[in-house]
Design an enzyme around this catalytic site. Structure first.
Site, PDB file in Angstrom:
ATOM      1  N   HIS A   1       6.104   6.022  -2.188  1.00  8.41           N
ATOM      2  CA  HIS A   1       7.107   6.758  -2.965  1.00  8.41           C
ATOM      3  C   HIS A   1       7.215   7.680  -3.112  1.00  8.41           C
ATOM      4  O   HIS A   1       8.116   8.909  -3.169  1.00  8.41           O
ATOM      5  CB  HIS A   1       7.629   6.280  -4.165  1.00  8.41           C
ATOM      6  CG  HIS A   1       7.982   4.884  -4.141  1.00  8.41           C
ATOM      7  ND1 HIS A   1       8.021   3.412  -4.766  1.00  8.41           N
ATOM      8  CD2 HIS A   1       8.064   3.564  -2.851  1.00  8.41           C
ATOM      9  CE1 HIS A   1       7.851   2.568  -4.582  1.00  8.41           C
ATOM     10  NE2 HIS A   1       7.990   2.057  -3.447  1.00  8.41           N
TER      11      HIS A   1
ATOM     12  N   ARG B   1      12.048  -5.527   5.164  1.00  7.67           N
ATOM     13  CA  ARG B   1      12.644  -5.713   4.293  1.00  7.67           C
ATOM     14  C   ARG B   1      14.028  -5.888   4.359  1.00  7.67           C
ATOM     15  O   ARG B   1      14.605  -5.490   3.510  1.00  7.67           O
ATOM     16  CB  ARG B   1      12.154  -4.296   4.108  1.00  7.67           C
ATOM     17  CG  ARG B   1      12.702  -3.642   2.350  1.00  7.67           C
ATOM     18  CD  ARG B   1      11.806  -2.690   2.072  1.00  7.67           C
ATOM     19  NE  ARG B   1      12.525  -1.472   0.903  1.00  7.67           N
ATOM     20  CZ  ARG B   1      13.393  -0.518   0.652  1.00  7.67           C
ATOM     21  NH1 ARG B   1      13.118  -0.247   2.106  1.00  7.67           N
ATOM     22  NH2 ARG B   1      13.931   0.136  -0.037  1.00  7.67           N
TER      23      ARG B   1
ATOM     24  N   CYS C   1       1.214  -1.389  -0.313  1.00  8.78           N
ATOM     25  CA  CYS C   1      -0.558   0.010   0.059  1.00  8.78           C
ATOM     26  C   CYS C   1       1.611   0.947  -0.193  1.00  8.78           C
ATOM     27  O   CYS C   1       1.692   1.129   0.039  1.00  8.78           O
ATOM     28  CB  CYS C   1      -0.797   0.013   1.665  1.00  8.78           C
ATOM     29  SG  CYS C   1       0.137   0.303   2.902  1.00  8.78           S
TER      30      CYS C   1
ATOM     31  N   ALA D   1       3.186   1.299   3.322  1.00  4.89           N
ATOM     32  CA  ALA D   1       4.237   0.922   2.577  1.00  4.89           C
ATOM     33  C   ALA D   1       5.426   0.968   2.362  1.00  4.89           C
ATOM     34  O   ALA D   1       6.707   1.441   2.544  1.00  4.89           O
ATOM     35  CB  ALA D   1       4.383  -0.967   1.876  1.00  4.89           C
TER      36      ALA D   1
HETATM   37 FE1  CFM Z   1      12.752  -0.219  -5.569  1.00  4.92          FE
HETATM   38 FE2  CFM Z   1      12.173  -2.116  -6.751  1.00  4.92          FE
HETATM   39 FE3  CFM Z   1      10.705  -0.355  -4.315  1.00  4.92          FE
HETATM   40 FE4  CFM Z   1      13.608  -1.668  -3.558  1.00  4.92          FE
HETATM   41 FE5  CFM Z   1      12.982  -3.599  -2.309  1.00  4.92          FE
HETATM   42 FE6  CFM Z   1      11.453  -4.422  -5.146  1.00  4.92          FE
HETATM   43 FE7  CFM Z   1       9.746  -2.993  -2.791  1.00  4.92          FE
HETATM   44 MO1  CFM Z   1      10.266  -4.956  -2.286  1.00  4.92          MO
HETATM   45  S1  CFM Z   1      14.237  -1.705  -5.723  1.00  4.92           S
HETATM   46  S2  CFM Z   1      12.605   0.392  -3.543  1.00  4.92           S
HETATM   47  S3  CFM Z   1      14.508  -2.308  -2.660  1.00  4.92           S
HETATM   48  S4  CFM Z   1      10.704  -0.857  -6.789  1.00  4.92           S
HETATM   49  S5  CFM Z   1      13.123  -5.054  -3.236  1.00  4.92           S
HETATM   50  S6  CFM Z   1      12.282  -4.640  -6.688  1.00  4.92           S
HETATM   51  S7  CFM Z   1       9.390  -4.354  -3.883  1.00  4.92           S
HETATM   52  S8  CFM Z   1      11.175  -3.350  -0.867  1.00  4.92           S
HETATM   53  S9  CFM Z   1       8.935  -0.933  -3.831  1.00  4.92           S
END
Ligand code: CFM
Length: 537
Positions: free
Chosen positions: A187, A89, A55, A58
């Site tokens: 993000h 994580r 979500c 997260a």
């Molecule tokens: Fe970038 Fe990723 Fe992500 Fe990531 Fe991660 Fe991920 Fe993630 Mo899991 S590199 S930041 S450190 S998009 S592995 S493929 S899904 S936590 S939001």
């Protein structure tokens, strides 16, 4: 072709017709003859379908803010949200002053029913006071969870009052889980907040060192960032700030002084990369430290950007030394891996990045995809102007930045920039599609039904994904490697990381375990019953 359109239709035929049409747009069988193929991404998952997404909260608190080690991150919400983003994580951090590393804590306001009914603002203010009293952090973040937005707690007002009370920054993030279709929204919200309140707040005007850089979109999972830092400092780079793995509020404040921004994970941090270019004139370079060849190419591109012959020579020296050191080990593992096939389905960037490393081991990626990436992560940034904004993406406020009147400095002349752009990925990401072979499959937001169907059809030798589907896949007799948390291993980045990855994947193949797995339903029925004329048991 690995699978035919007809076989794909057969998988989709199990869905109701509306859903069939929807899912078809998220799945592409790569066919270079068609020219550029378009994939649908960053749209809502059909209700009721189980996929691997998270979500907005997260993505904001768990992914981008969480790794900043000298800040205490408060989750304003019910305890489950904090628990979900606590520790799993594997973003590692260390500090010289042990009392300034808060990475292992999960701080939550633990909202109860009465807080939902009467409001949670007082409780949040009290938790901030307790955090200051107990931890004395440099700064605090507050992340909102779904109920906070629903009941209307004003976390910005609470944060502002707390800032005045305590004299330290308290940053509020309205990243309620429902704010977007996945963690991707979070993000963006976190990027905006950090850009607005933290980056540039420091007093440094000039970096130390000759080649000051920021490393963006590297979260130090399993120690990845440390391996990248080892290589970069060995060559002579000065890392000003890492966003955000093993990162700190203190470093982030002065990130404006860098001469170049490296972008490892494009999806999670491209917003900051773009804004830094507008505000301070610092270009960004798409890098990839996963895989030996990608690491080498990245190091050469960086040296090319700075254009200094001494830096180029030192880069080649380090590459030659590292490759000579790891090659014998890689060769040994390659013998175990050669000829195998993989599925590579991860969040928003690793689904692409790990394909190169698999390839170096002789493993072909036959299906890949992202949980929550956008079209540009599949097709390249040239499609950005064509992406339609829907109601869900309009939910996230855009932050518009302007040139900083004092600190903006063009790092390269427009001519030099144009010339370099022809040779290296400066302020550009080409996406996953160009690296995938004819006949391979790209799937967006893969779900559990499709996972099983594609496995039955393509029978991969290894499935690279995460905790949410790992066990189902293993029960199907196929080794599953977590590419999010690396299970309990890592680092997988850089030269040492490639060896670790090769070792772990080889162990997966060499283990006799898979020969002993017979699912219980193959030996005896788990349900018994009869179907009568009306179809009722
Ligand atoms: Fe970038 Fe990723 Fe992500 Fe990531 Fe991660 Fe991920 Fe993630 Mo899991 S590199 S930041 S450190 S998009 S592995 S493929 S899904 S936590 S939001």
């Amino acid at each position: 072709m690995a699978i035919t359109e007809a076989q794909l239709e057969e998988i989709l035929a199990k869905y109701p017709s509306k859903l069939q049409k929807n899912r078809k747009k998220h799945i592409i069988i790569n066919n270079q003859e068609c020219g550029a193929q378009t994939i649908e991404a960053n749209t809502r998952t059909a209700p009721g379908i189980i996929t691997n997404r998270g979500c907005a909260y997260a993505g904001c608190k768990g992914v981008v803010l969480g790794p900043l080690k000298d800040m205490v991150h408060i989750t304003h919400g019910p305890i489950g949200c904090a628990y979900y983003t606590w520790g799993t994580r594997r973003n590692k951090a260390r500090t010289e002053d042990l009392a300034q590393n808060f990475i292992n804590y999960a701080v939550s306001t633990d909202m109860q029913e009465s807080d939902i009914v009467f409001g949670g603002e007082k409780k949040l203010a009290k938790v901030i006071d307790e955090v200051v009293e107990n931890f004395h952090p440099k700064a605090i973040t507050v992340s909102a969870t779904c109920p906070v937005g629903l009941i209307g707690d004003d976390i910005n007002a609470v944060a502002k009052a707390a800032e005045e009370r305590h004299g330290i920054p308290v940053l509020a993030f309205s990243c309620e889980g429902y704010k977007g279709v996945s963690q991707s929204a979070g993000h963006h919200i976190a990027n905006n907040g950090l850009m607005d309140k933290v980056i540039g707040a420091g007093t440094m005007e000039k970096a130390n060192g000759k080649y000051p850089i920021n490393l963006l979109g590297e979260y130090n999972i399993g120690g990845d960032g440390w391996e990248v830092e080892r290589i970069l400092t060995d060559i002579g780079y000065d890392i000003v700030a890492v966003m955000t793995g093993d990162g700190s509020y203190e470093d982030l404040k002065n990130a404006h002084v860098s001469e170049l921004n490296l972008v490892q994970c494009h999806r999670s941090i491209n917003y900051i990369a773009e804004m830094l270019e507008v505000k301070y004139g610092t270009p960004w370079l798409k890098v990839n430290f996963i895989g030996v060849q990608s690491t080498i190419e990245t190091l050469r591109n960086m040296a090319e950007y700075f254009g200094d012959p001494a830096l180029k020579a030192r880069t080649e020296e380090v590459i030659a030394r590292e490759v000579a050191r790891i090659e014998p080990m890689m060769e040994q593992y390659k013998k175990v891996c050669e000829g195998k096939t993989a599925f590579c389905f991860v969040g928003g960037s690793r689904g692409h990045h790990y394909q190169g490393l698999f390839g170096e081991l002789g493993i072909d990626t036959v299906l890949a995809g992202y949980e929550f990436a956008h079209r540009d992560d599949y097709e390249g940034r040239q499609v950005l102007p064509d992406i339609k904004t829907d109601a869900d993406s309009k939910n996230i406020p855009e932050l518009h930045v302007n040139q900083d009147p004092n600190r903006f400095k063009l790092k390269l002349s427009p001519e030099k920039m144009a010339e370099l752009k022809d040779r290296i990925p400066l302020s550009y990401y080409a996406g996953m599609y160009v690296d995938m072979k004819e006949g391979t499959i790209m799937v967006d937001d893969l779900n559990h039904y499709e996972t099983e169907e594609f496995i039955k059809l393509l029978k991969p030798d290894i499935f690279a994904s995460g905790i949410k589907d790992k066990y189902v896949v293993q029960k199907m007799g196929i080794p599953a490697k977590q590419i999010h948390s690396y299970d309990y291993s890592g680092p997988y980045a850089g030269f040492n990381g490639a060896v670790n990855f090769a070792r772990d994947v080889s162990m997966g193949f060499a283990s006799p375990t898979w020969n002993f797995i017979v699912p219980p339903w193959k030996e005896e029925p788990l349900l018994t019953g009869k179907v009568n004329a009306e179809g009722v048991a």
